[in-house]
Design a protein around this motif. Structure first.
Motif: not given
Length: 104
Positions: A6-34
């Motif tokens: 479970s992720a534990s976060h302080s209520p006064n602090q936004p959660p910190q990234p747990l890992f790198r996302l690398g390059q972010i890509v999406a399929t054409r279908g998802v892009l059109a849907h969004l």
């Protein structure tokens, strides 16, 4: 073997990234849907990278926590605009893809 499943976060602090996302890509279908629904991907990417895996079964959530620790693929699943969208970060953290499950 135990994991912090479970992720534990302080209520006064936004959660910190747990890992790198690398390059972010999406399929054409998802892009059109969004775009059609006027929905940004950012909130779902933020949830994914901070350990909120969305609607995954408990065993998949546990696998994700182990993947964060040991470096394998991480999968989140979100209901977005009436459709299921997966967010997958590859084991080497080089790329994160948004796609429909049918496109996997």
């Amino acid at each position: 073997m135990s994991c912090n499943c479970s992720a534990s976060h302080s209520p006064n602090q936004p959660p910190q990234p747990l890992f790198r996302l690398g390059q972010i890509v999406a399929t054409r279908g998802v892009l059109a849907h969004l775009e059609h629904h006027g929905i940004a991907a950012d909130p779902f990417l933020r949830r994914h990278v901070t350990g909120d895996w969305g609607d995954v079964p408990p065993e998949d959530a546990k696998s994700n926590w182990l993947a964060v620790r040991y470096g394998s693929r991480i999968l989140s699943s979100f209901e977005v605009g009436g459709q299921r969208i997966w967010v997958i970060t590859e084991a080497d953290r080089s790329v994160t893809t948004l796609l429909f499950p049918s496109e996997y």
